[in-house]
Design a protein around this motif. Structure first.
Motif, PDB file in Angstrom:
ATOM      1  N   ARG A 126       0.821  -1.211   0.000  1.00 37.00           N
ATOM      2  CA  ARG A 126       0.000   0.000   0.000  1.00 37.00           C
ATOM      3  C   ARG A 126       0.857   1.264   0.000  1.00 37.00           C
ATOM      4  O   ARG A 126       0.581   2.225  -0.728  1.00 37.00           O
ATOM      5  CB  ARG A 126      -0.933   0.004   1.219  1.00 37.00           C
ATOM      6  N   LYS A 127       1.890   1.283   0.817  1.00 32.94           N
ATOM      7  CA  LYS A 127       2.765   2.457   0.887  1.00 32.94           C
ATOM      8  C   LYS A 127       3.416   2.724  -0.465  1.00 32.94           C
ATOM      9  O   LYS A 127       3.513   3.873  -0.910  1.00 32.94           O
ATOM     10  CB  LYS A 127       3.828   2.240   1.961  1.00 32.94           C
ATOM     11  N   LYS A 128       3.852   1.646  -1.143  1.00 31.67           N
ATOM     12  CA  LYS A 128       4.504   1.799  -2.446  1.00 31.67           C
ATOM     13  C   LYS A 128       3.515   2.311  -3.490  1.00 31.67           C
ATOM     14  O   LYS A 128       3.868   3.126  -4.359  1.00 31.67           O
ATOM     15  CB  LYS A 128       5.077   0.455  -2.897  1.00 31.67           C
ATOM     16  N   ILE A 129       2.275   1.856  -3.417  1.00 34.42           N
ATOM     17  CA  ILE A 129       1.244   2.334  -4.352  1.00 34.42           C
ATOM     18  C   ILE A 129       1.103   3.845  -4.241  1.00 34.42           C
ATOM     19  O   ILE A 129       1.102   4.563  -5.247  1.00 34.42           O
ATOM     20  CB  ILE A 129      -0.108   1.650  -4.056  1.00 34.42           C
ATOM     21  N   LEU A 130       0.992   4.358  -3.035  1.00 33.71           N
ATOM     22  CA  LEU A 130       0.797   5.795  -2.832  1.00 33.71           C
ATOM     23  C   LEU A 130       2.059   6.582  -3.183  1.00 33.71           C
ATOM     24  O   LEU A 130       1.975   7.700  -3.693  1.00 33.71           O
ATOM     25  CB  LEU A 130       0.380   6.059  -1.383  1.00 33.71           C
ATOM     26  N   GLU A 131       3.224   6.007  -2.948  1.00 32.14           N
ATOM     27  CA  GLU A 131       4.475   6.673  -3.326  1.00 32.14           C
ATOM     28  C   GLU A 131       4.574   6.801  -4.846  1.00 32.14           C
ATOM     29  O   GLU A 131       4.973   7.844  -5.373  1.00 32.14           O
ATOM     30  CB  GLU A 131       5.674   5.893  -2.784  1.00 32.14           C
ATOM     31  N   ASP A 132       4.222   5.725  -5.563  1.00 34.05           N
ATOM     32  CA  ASP A 132       4.246   5.760  -7.031  1.00 34.05           C
ATOM     33  C   ASP A 132       3.270   6.799  -7.568  1.00 34.05           C
ATOM     34  O   ASP A 132       3.589   7.556  -8.503  1.00 34.05           O
ATOM     35  CB  ASP A 132       3.888   4.388  -7.606  1.00 34.05           C
ATOM     36  N   LEU A 133       2.078   6.833  -6.981  1.00 33.89           N
ATOM     37  CA  LEU A 133       1.071   7.790  -7.421  1.00 33.89           C
ATOM     38  C   LEU A 133       1.558   9.220  -7.210  1.00 33.89           C
ATOM     39  O   LEU A 133       1.441  10.079  -8.096  1.00 33.89           O
ATOM     40  CB  LEU A 133      -0.240   7.565  -6.674  1.00 33.89           C
ATOM     41  N   LYS A 134       2.119   9.481  -6.043  1.00 34.72           N
ATOM     42  CA  LYS A 134       2.623  10.820  -5.743  1.00 34.72           C
ATOM     43  C   LYS A 134       3.729  11.216  -6.700  1.00 34.72           C
ATOM     44  O   LYS A 134       3.803  12.369  -7.150  1.00 34.72           O
ATOM     45  CB  LYS A 134       3.137  10.873  -4.303  1.00 34.72           C
ATOM     46  N   GLU A 135       4.580  10.261  -7.068  1.00 35.24           N
ATOM     47  CA  GLU A 135       5.688  10.554  -7.988  1.00 35.24           C
ATOM     48  C   GLU A 135       5.176  10.984  -9.358  1.00 35.24           C
ATOM     49  O   GLU A 135       5.669  11.943  -9.960  1.00 35.24           O
ATOM     50  CB  GLU A 135       6.584   9.320  -8.114  1.00 35.24           C
ATOM     51  N   ILE A 136       4.158  10.264  -9.865  1.00 34.60           N
ATOM     52  CA  ILE A 136       3.609  10.605 -11.181  1.00 34.60           C
ATOM     53  C   ILE A 136       2.945  11.977 -11.159  1.00 34.60           C
ATOM     54  O   ILE A 136       3.157  12.808 -12.049  1.00 34.60           O
ATOM     55  CB  ILE A 136       2.584   9.535 -11.630  1.00 34.60           C
ATOM     56  N   VAL A 137       2.112  12.218 -10.154  1.00 33.77           N
ATOM     57  CA  VAL A 137       1.379  13.483 -10.082  1.00 33.77           C
ATOM     58  C   VAL A 137       2.343  14.650  -9.869  1.00 33.77           C
ATOM     59  O   VAL A 137       2.203  15.712 -10.498  1.00 33.77           O
ATOM     60  CB  VAL A 137       0.321  13.425  -8.961  1.00 33.77           C
ATOM     61  N   THR A 138       3.344  14.471  -9.018  1.00 27.97           N
ATOM     62  CA  THR A 138       4.329  15.533  -8.778  1.00 27.97           C
ATOM     63  C   THR A 138       5.093  15.862 -10.051  1.00 27.97           C
ATOM     64  O   THR A 138       5.338  17.033 -10.362  1.00 27.97           O
ATOM     65  CB  THR A 138       5.309  15.107  -7.666  1.00 27.97           C
ATOM     66  N   LEU A 139       5.478  14.825 -10.800  1.00 17.82           N
ATOM     67  CA  LEU A 139       6.173  15.034 -12.067  1.00 17.82           C
ATOM     68  C   LEU A 139       5.308  15.842 -13.026  1.00 17.82           C
ATOM     69  O   LEU A 139       5.766  16.799 -13.657  1.00 17.82           O
ATOM     70  CB  LEU A 139       6.523  13.684 -12.688  1.00 17.82           C
TER      71      LEU A 139
END
Length: 460
Positions: A110-123
């Motif tokens: 779950r933590k990795k899912i949210l980290e990946d999502l944040k990375e895409i949106v931040t980019l």
């Protein structure tokens, strides 16, 4: 080899089409995302393509794609694409995304899912704010590598207005270098609003995320604002000579959510511009159109085809900066339409003169803080263009990254390819038949992604 379960998941995403949403739509960091799915395959798990603001491309693997698709779906279904989110909204959406992704991938963290999502949106937001673009999302080589997964171009140019209608001149100018001065642009009857809306809907169904309204002169159509407004799902652009762009019309286009507008200006010198468009007083009208677009809040770029007569381009750049333009494009002549005779008569710039002028232009833009692009493949070697400081070197995108639809609804390889060849009709033919037409396949194989324009040699 993928399992049947993986294949069915891919198939489900593909059938849902392009996922789309706009983040922070009213703010200075607004960014539009389109996630284009690949066709499903039993033999591999192909990547999806994330298109950011219609300009930048990033391949994302299946788990990231599922993550982002679910996020875009949750964002649109819960808040629409027109609301700025607060912290609580984001947390609710993130929780829903995590649950749905873990249902697809039970072993996911779950933590990795949210980290990946944040990375895409931040980019994506970083790009929208004009921060440096990571090299992995530049479009050139990526499109070539992704081509085998594509089922439609990323951009469709809609030539909504012909040059002549029922033997009467439709375009208000007579540009000497116009690519559209060809027999196929002289028609007897214009497509109706409903017919163009049918075409636009079929573009969406074909998973094409971006459309450009062009011509001829698209502002000649009285329904142009309605067509733009109907196309809000897409990244929408417009190519115009600016002659008809009043303050009121610019405001209406902005309110209809036109994403960007490109206006052609040949020179800061009124006499040079008017000579090249063969219309006295055109310079004043076009410059007024540029100012109207800027005042309305539209994202404006100004294009200048470079020829011998307007080799004062650096002065034009300084003039454009003074009136508020920060994004410019320039090009060599496309060897089609009216430009053919100009090239034959030696009115274009030879390679050495063009290279010298572009070297000066990039320096001026660097000093002023302007963004400049050169858009004509085949005019100069790619390595020389990159050496001058351009972010990328142009390649042919015909039948791959871009195509066009002429005033009769016929699908042509690109908006300059108006010699009568077409791959079918967008109103009457199925899209898969058009995409797999022998003409399209040949151009994709022989021309697309190559650093030269096939029209320079008279086509294929």
């Amino acid at each position: 080899m993928n399992s049947l379960k993986d294949y069915l998941r891919q198939k489900k995403f593909f059938e849902q089409g392009v996922a789309h949403a706009t983040l922070d739509p009213k703010g200075p960091g607004a960014v539009t995302l389109h996630l284009v799915p690949p066709p499903p395959s039993l033999f591999k798990d192909p990547p999806s393509l994330l298109i950011i603001d219609g300009m930048y491309f990033l391949t994302v693997g299946p788990s990231w794609a599922a993550n982002l698709r679910i996020f875009l779906s949750e964002l649109t279904s819960r808040h629409g694409s027109g609301k700025e989110l607060n912290k609580e909204d984001v947390e609710v959406i993130e929780e829903a995304v995590a649950k749905k992704v873990m249902k697809l991938y039970p072993k996911a963290n779950r933590k990795k899912i949210l980290e990946d999502l944040k990375e895409i949106v931040t980019l994506s937001i970083s790009i929208a704010k004009g921060w440096p673009v990571p090299p992995e999302i530049e479009s050139g080589m990526l499109i070539k590598q992704y081509a085998k997964y594509m089922t439609a171009p990323h951009r469709m140019d809609l030539i909504v207005s012909p040059m002549s209608l029922n033997r009467k001149r439709r375009c208000p100018l007579n540009c000497k270098n116009c690519y559209a001065e060809q027999p196929s642009m002289n028609i007897e009857e214009e497509l109706t609003t409903q017919e163009w809306m049918t075409i636009i809907k079929k573009c969406k169904n074909a998973n094409i995320p971006m459309i450009t309204f062009t011509g001829g002169e698209p502002l000649m159509r009285s329904d142009i604002v309605n067509l733009v407004n109907y196309s809000k799902w897409f990244i929408t652009r417009m190519n115009t000579n600016g002659y008809l762009l009043t303050a009121d019309l610019a405001k209406k286009l902005f309110e209809a959510s036109l994403d960007s507008i490109q206006i052609t200006l040949y020179s800061n010198d009124p006499a040079i511009h008017d000579s090249l468009v063969e219309k006295t007083g055109a310079w004043e009208r076009t410059v007024e159109g540029i100012k109207n677009a800027l005042d309305a809040g539209l994202s404006v770029s100004v294009n200048t085809p470079l020829v011998g007569q307007n080799s004062d381009y650096c002065e034009t750049l300084k003039f454009l900066y003074e009136i508020g333009v920060r994004c410019v494009t320039c090009s060599g002549l496309i060897a089609t339409g009216g430009a053919k005779q100009q090239i034959k008569n030696g009115k274009d710039l030879d390679a050495d003169s063009l290279q010298a002028l572009l070297s000066k232009a990039t320096k001026v833009c660097e000093d002023l803080g302007m963004e400049i692009s050169f858009t004509s493949p085949g005019c100069l070697p790619s390595e020389e263009i990159l050496k001058m400081g351009f972010h990328s070197s142009p390649v042919c995108g015909a039948c791959l990254s871009n195509m066009a639809i002429d005033p009769k609804g016929n699908v042509v390889p690109c908006q300059s390819w108006l010699n009568g060849e077409n791959a079918g009709n967008m109103i009457t033919d199925d899209w898969s038949k058009i995409w797999n037409n022998p003409l399209c396949k040949k151009i994709r194989r022989d021309c697309a992604t190559k650093p030269q324009c096939p029209l320079k040699k008279g086509g294929i």
